[in-house]
Design an enzyme around this catalytic site. Sequence first.
Site, PDB file in Angstrom:
ATOM      1  N   ASP A 110       0.853  -1.176   0.000  1.00  0.00           N
ATOM      2  CA  ASP A 110       0.000   0.000   0.000  1.00  0.00           C
ATOM      3  C   ASP A 110       0.900   1.241   0.000  1.00  0.00           C
ATOM      4  O   ASP A 110       2.105   1.150   0.248  1.00  0.00           O
ATOM      5  CB  ASP A 110      -0.898  -0.014   1.236  1.00  0.00           C
ATOM      6  CG  ASP A 110      -1.788   1.205   1.341  1.00  0.00           C
ATOM      7  OD1 ASP A 110      -2.303   1.649   0.302  1.00  0.00           O
ATOM      8  OD2 ASP A 110      -1.939   1.734   2.453  1.00  0.00           O
ATOM      9  N   LYS A 111       0.342   2.399  -0.278  1.00  0.00           N
ATOM     10  CA  LYS A 111       1.137   3.624  -0.292  1.00  0.00           C
ATOM     11  C   LYS A 111       0.945   4.427   0.987  1.00  0.00           C
ATOM     12  O   LYS A 111       1.867   4.588   1.789  1.00  0.00           O
ATOM     13  CB  LYS A 111       0.767   4.497  -1.494  1.00  0.00           C
ATOM     14  CG  LYS A 111       1.594   5.785  -1.578  1.00  0.00           C
ATOM     15  CD  LYS A 111       1.040   6.747  -2.599  1.00  0.00           C
ATOM     16  CE  LYS A 111      -0.178   7.486  -2.080  1.00  0.00           C
ATOM     17  NZ  LYS A 111       0.141   8.470  -1.024  1.00  0.00           N
ATOM     18  N   PHE A 129      -9.775  22.161 -10.295  1.00  0.00           N
ATOM     19  CA  PHE A 129      -8.801  21.151 -10.711  1.00  0.00           C
ATOM     20  C   PHE A 129      -9.504  19.837 -11.024  1.00  0.00           C
ATOM     21  O   PHE A 129     -10.379  19.394 -10.288  1.00  0.00           O
ATOM     22  CB  PHE A 129      -7.784  20.932  -9.591  1.00  0.00           C
ATOM     23  CG  PHE A 129      -6.752  19.885  -9.906  1.00  0.00           C
ATOM     24  CD1 PHE A 129      -5.558  20.236 -10.499  1.00  0.00           C
ATOM     25  CD2 PHE A 129      -6.982  18.554  -9.601  1.00  0.00           C
ATOM     26  CE1 PHE A 129      -4.607  19.266 -10.789  1.00  0.00           C
ATOM     27  CE2 PHE A 129      -6.039  17.580  -9.891  1.00  0.00           C
ATOM     28  CZ  PHE A 129      -4.848  17.942 -10.491  1.00  0.00           C
ATOM     29  N   LYS A 170      -5.609  19.125 -15.081  1.00  0.00           N
ATOM     30  CA  LYS A 170      -4.309  19.158 -14.405  1.00  0.00           C
ATOM     31  C   LYS A 170      -3.899  20.581 -14.030  1.00  0.00           C
ATOM     32  O   LYS A 170      -2.718  20.920 -14.034  1.00  0.00           O
ATOM     33  CB  LYS A 170      -3.223  18.515 -15.280  1.00  0.00           C
ATOM     34  CG  LYS A 170      -3.425  17.035 -15.515  1.00  0.00           C
ATOM     35  CD  LYS A 170      -2.270  16.450 -16.297  1.00  0.00           C
ATOM     36  CE  LYS A 170      -2.492  14.956 -16.506  1.00  0.00           C
ATOM     37  NZ  LYS A 170      -1.390  14.328 -17.256  1.00  0.00           N
ATOM     38  N   LYS A 220      -2.198  27.411 -11.140  1.00  0.00           N
ATOM     39  CA  LYS A 220      -1.170  26.443 -10.761  1.00  0.00           C
ATOM     40  C   LYS A 220      -1.557  25.104 -11.367  1.00  0.00           C
ATOM     41  O   LYS A 220      -2.743  24.762 -11.473  1.00  0.00           O
ATOM     42  CB  LYS A 220      -1.061  26.324  -9.241  1.00  0.00           C
ATOM     43  CG  LYS A 220      -2.322  25.834  -8.538  1.00  0.00           C
ATOM     44  CD  LYS A 220      -2.132  25.806  -7.036  1.00  0.00           C
ATOM     45  CE  LYS A 220      -3.404  25.317  -6.340  1.00  0.00           C
ATOM     46  NZ  LYS A 220      -3.301  25.362  -4.872  1.00  0.00           N
ATOM     47  N   ASP A 226      -4.794   6.059  -4.746  1.00  0.00           N
ATOM     48  CA  ASP A 226      -4.477   7.406  -5.204  1.00  0.00           C
ATOM     49  C   ASP A 226      -4.499   7.482  -6.714  1.00  0.00           C
ATOM     50  O   ASP A 226      -4.433   6.476  -7.425  1.00  0.00           O
ATOM     51  CB  ASP A 226      -3.102   7.832  -4.686  1.00  0.00           C
ATOM     52  CG  ASP A 226      -3.198   8.476  -3.314  1.00  0.00           C
ATOM     53  OD1 ASP A 226      -4.224   9.124  -3.049  1.00  0.00           O
ATOM     54  OD2 ASP A 226      -2.272   8.325  -2.517  1.00  0.00           O
ATOM     55  N   ASN A 234      -8.395  -0.938   4.197  1.00  0.00           N
ATOM     56  CA  ASN A 234      -8.484  -1.211   2.772  1.00  0.00           C
ATOM     57  C   ASN A 234      -7.418  -2.191   2.302  1.00  0.00           C
ATOM     58  O   ASN A 234      -7.446  -2.632   1.154  1.00  0.00           O
ATOM     59  CB  ASN A 234      -8.373   0.087   1.969  1.00  0.00           C
ATOM     60  CG  ASN A 234      -7.076   0.819   2.229  1.00  0.00           C
ATOM     61  OD1 ASN A 234      -6.540   0.782   3.337  1.00  0.00           O
ATOM     62  ND2 ASN A 234      -6.558   1.488   1.234  1.00  0.00           N
TER      63      ASN A 234
END
Length: 1436
Positions: free
Chosen positions: A510-511, A693, A698, A719, A835, A1002
């Site tokens: 996982d991150k 956004f 992007k 931005k 993500d 998760n």
Amino acid sequence: MAPSAISRWYQKLAEFNVETLFARKRPPGPPRSVFINENLPEEYFDQKHRPKKEHIYASNQVITSKYTILTFLPRNLLEQFRRVANVFFLGIAILQFFNKFSTISPGLVILPLLIVLGITAIKDGYEDIKRHQSDRRVNHSQIRVMSGGDWVNPNVMANKARTFVRGIVPTTSHKKVKKVKVDKNARPDDVEMQVHRGTSLAGDTLTHDHGIEYDDEKSLTEGESHLFGHEKPHRPHWKKTLWEDVRVGDFVKIMDNESLPADVLICATSEDENVAFVETKNLDGETNLKSRNAVPALTQLRTAMDCANKVNRFEIDCDRPDTNMYKLNGTLRTNDEKYPVDLQMTLLRGTVLRNTGWVIGIVLFTGQDTKIVMNSGGTPSKRSKVERQMNPQVFINLIVLAIMAVACAIADAILEQRGYPEGAPWLYADDQTDDNPHINGLVTWAFALITFQNIVPISLYISVEFVRTCQAAFIYFDKNIWYEKTNQATLARTWNLSDDLGQIEYIFSDKTGTLTQNSMIFRQCSIGGKVYRGDTEPAEEENEKKLSRLSETDTSSGSGTGDKPNEQGVPDPLQANDVKLSPGVLVHFRDESLKNDLANAVSTDAKSENASHARNLNGFFTVLALCHTVLASVDPVTGAIEYKAQSPDEAALVQAAADVGFVFRGRDREILRLQTPFSEEVERYELLNILEFTSARKRMSVVLRKLDTEDSRLFLLTKGADNVIFERLKAGSDDLKKVTEQQLDEFANEGLRTLTLAYKIIPEDEYESWNERYNEATVAMDDRDGRIEKVSEELERDLRLLGATAIEDRLQDGVPETIADLKRAGIKVWVATGDKLETAIAIGHSTNLIGKESNIIIVRGGNERGRPVYEQMLAAMEDYFPESGFQQVDGITTEVPSGGSSSTEVSQPYSLRRANTGLSSIVGANNGDRPGGFVLVIDGNALEYASPALNDEQNRHLLLRLAMQCEGVICCRVSPLQKALVVKLVKDGLGAMTLAIGDGANDVSMIQAADVGVGISGEEGLQAVNSSDYAIAQFRFLKRLLLVHGHWSYARNGNMIVNFFYKNIVCIGVLWWFQIYCAWSANYVLEYTYLLFWNSFWTIAPVIAIGVFDRLADDTVLMALPELYRFGREGTWFGLRSFIIYMVDGVYQACLLCSPSAIIYFIIQYAYFSPTARSDGYGVGLYEFSTTMAISAVMVASLFNGMNTNVWTGWVFFAVFLGIVLVWIYTALYSIISPGWFATGAFGNDHYLFQSAYFWLCLPITILFSLMPRYLAKAWKFGYMPDDIDIVRWNRKMDPQRDLGHDAYYAAPLAAMRRSHSMRRSSSRPRSRPVSMVSHADSVATMERRPPAEPLTGSRTDMSTGVRSVHRGFDFATEEGGVAMRRMQSNLSEQWQSRRSLPLTDREPKRKSSLRLFSIRRSTRKKPASPKKPSPRKSE
């Protein structure tokens, strides 16, 4: 045909899962209706007025344990009898219960099996008790549930399951009134870490008064409300209730920073317009907050009194429980009206409420029906790979045993039938029904099974369990993987998988929370071509101490400036003097050079050379401080401004601007307030438009009008990604663009997340016409999003570049180094995260999963204008791996399958071709040929198309083939269930050993699906730990867990098991060869006690010593040379090959002990039988002859095991010689036991045995000849065919001080290794050695370093569109299309409509515009009399 049938039968038996028989996972029920303040309809009941089964909802009790009090015994026994050996032992024990086959007491025969089963059951039960205790902590967390009054919840719930144990968590007492201090700055636990500690986050103190709270804040203690304290309060109130007691249809009240116990529909919130913010990283891994809104028809339910009011009656119709995390459809029915209900109005279990005072909601789904639990599988019964490999080896032994028994039976039957008619004396009276030559063959077969039963040693399983327990203890007590910060050790929750840690081929990680801390640091920035790299950050502990001291000072000083409230009693950001660190931001940004430049810029004259850079500085930080959706609040404790953002990214940007003096002081509806060093007063800006956004755009832009100035200027502040911004720049800024590109490359190479900033001044007339078109697009019925994007494009052009930012997504300590070393070990690392794609790629760069020269292949699904997923994968294989031979792989074709395509086009054959996108100039001519290899990035939509869930073998084969060609794989936007499917795809498709690591709920399904699951007890909770096999505190500990403990455990266990088989085949071989001389009658040659104690005392200690103390290399060597891990990945130390080698060795040595075909046997034969071994001339007794063999066999087996031990410590010496000493002592004592005590066949053996020269002659000869082949083989291998282990061991022995990690790469390793230390110092030329002395393995010692690549950033190819580009680290996380953003857009639209309806004379007059966007302070503009407002200081 027969072998295939047997193979299929065995495969089916091997794949049998016990959990399928005991799984408690109920199927999802039908669509449900939840009734509030009204009775259930009659059709919900049967004829006996009992609720129908389909209308009984699952309780909110979530259990991750395997056993209950009823299922423990049958399930555990079934799990243990999956071992073929246990079935065999049971059969042998049952056989000896019959008098015909009894050798000793039947109870004594079955005792070893009962001991094995009992020890294993105790271990499994202890592990499961820990799971029950963890479950109890979660289920006994508390939540506020509405109670009292006339409130009745009519919805029917199932009964809770009975737990295995009560657990160690004490039941909370409600009799005493406690006041517990609560740390305001402490990060609360989430759904899986909510342990009831008697604290509440609602305020500074919590009063325990039966957990009753009132909305009007007039809550009294029970004694004050009632005279005797026995009656419950009658009026509606909120009562603290256990999570497991929450029911469908209950009203619950969730406070800020509390976790959701179930899937809840929002009725009302404390925020404006009933918006709630929720943290979903425990579900999807995304770090940014999500906004949710209440059901418009229920916003009046703001108190317990309102919820209990019978007037507010309604019904909620919902879909059946579903695993889709991103979909929920329902309908609210009230007063004959219908209102839609969707996921935007729901808070799911596993999420945490943030930045919201409170939420009142209705429970829709509980327990097993919640989405997070449905995405988690049941607790599996895992077996190690070594244990699975032992079953075929036991089968081989059983086949050998059957052959031996059949041979004895046939030979005995032939001899008896031939000898009985001849009157053989040993067959006297063999004419009974149960004793005759025709039946005795079958009897001999059964006796042979008993005689040779030790060929499958039951003590092996006891020894393996003991050794694994010791290995689990070694892991627990290893201080190198003990996290001192939390005083937490690495814990082996499943003890039987230690050897699997040494065979891992794929790691799935996982991150969020696993690789990253979910905390941001503003590291560097480029402004006008100049880079500010930031000063060295202070320690986080120092920041916390400073903030703590500031808090104490502000609190003790009373209501100072920072605490001054406005009319509503809320502290005003305009009055605050401090800016504290925002949640998710670790440190303040400081740069001495920037500080000096800003000081000079403030006083710079508009015509000086430095004026341009001064304006860039002003503009850059103005964009950071205003282009966002951050809210500014004042901490009532510290009196400092605190920024509340939906993502840590935005918080870090606004925080950095405040750190240098550009302080965002909040917003008053559409008015933004900013304090800058360039202005003495707080500047005010009117927010006109937000171009939000999205992943497609992007970029984010805002249109502002500056107020309170001489001229009314309109600004466009933008931005976004570098390539998007650069495409929209005004002509003439090529030099600045080129410099910024180079600086962005530097930022990206450092693993930083980048954003590019730009601005534009908008003429008033241009804006008016554009705004008309924009508002028309926002209300368009057809293609609204497309029209908004087109109109936005018109404004976002001719931008002026300001610079770029570089933010670090702070990794867990040691993550990049750990991943780099795991890759050196040959382990492929896959990252599975929820993500978005840019974030996943950014993390890949920062963690070393994606190298600086790596080439990224992107496969995406769900894009109707893009290529189908199969075509994307096929094109990637053809473009980058044309020589892989994928066309010849079964199941892969060059035609795009018709089903499941993400494209609307009709599928057609795809001609293999090399795509030419015309963008090679961007990435260089060597695109795809960079030395960094390839990394595959695939999103959840593509995986849904290629996953096994759709039974599409063709896509699975191609996906696996493509993934195998890449060094790493990153799966983004994947659901928890997809994570598990990815693990199973590799595990089942490749047959590889997999490990999954995560820290959130998760990750549970992924952890359970892998061969080894590792949970990190981090901020996301304990649910991953509860479902894991190993619990660690930091990702970096995984390196030592695998490379050291995994390496040691696998080598030890594999070596121990084959040595165990060897020593038993020696014993069985002695018994077998004797059958030739006992008419194949299955009699024992050895005195029975020698056989009985063979596995108990004589030979057990050496193999135990191998399993506990042996090691091929020291831990420092294994950590320095991860390449040595490949021996475990390749299964070097245990397998069918090593098993056969050891078995043959044992048979050979058994032959040496008594086989007539062996030279050593004839020496023993002539010594004992020709003419005699006794001095008195009498014949030799059986036990006199066999005792020599018994002692010789014990010594040979023990010394052979010792010779296979790599490290001889004191304990190894003790273990090897323990059995030898015991058998000598036993022989001496057993031989002198008088028949007056009890009869023994060995009485007097010492008188003849120890005085015989033949006895002393046989022992050294048999030992020498038995050990010589193995000794010569080991010596020859080490001298002429050494592997990496041999090289490293010799090097370590000869030069203990040498840094092997630094010297891993050198030519002629053995030449360098064999030279003396002095010769290595005196001469640099290596001594020549024979070619045969070089390692034949892929030696780490002979590997050459990869030549350095060109200083270019790796290419990035999107196979969906064919676009190739250079990745420069762009990443930005925020909610797309969220409720909060929609509300802001609606307010802006209403404001525009109101201004538009005003008469022209009432509108704001146009002022003279200026071509200078960001002005600098001029000395002529200073107001000499006005006192300057103090600039906020940063709260450290």
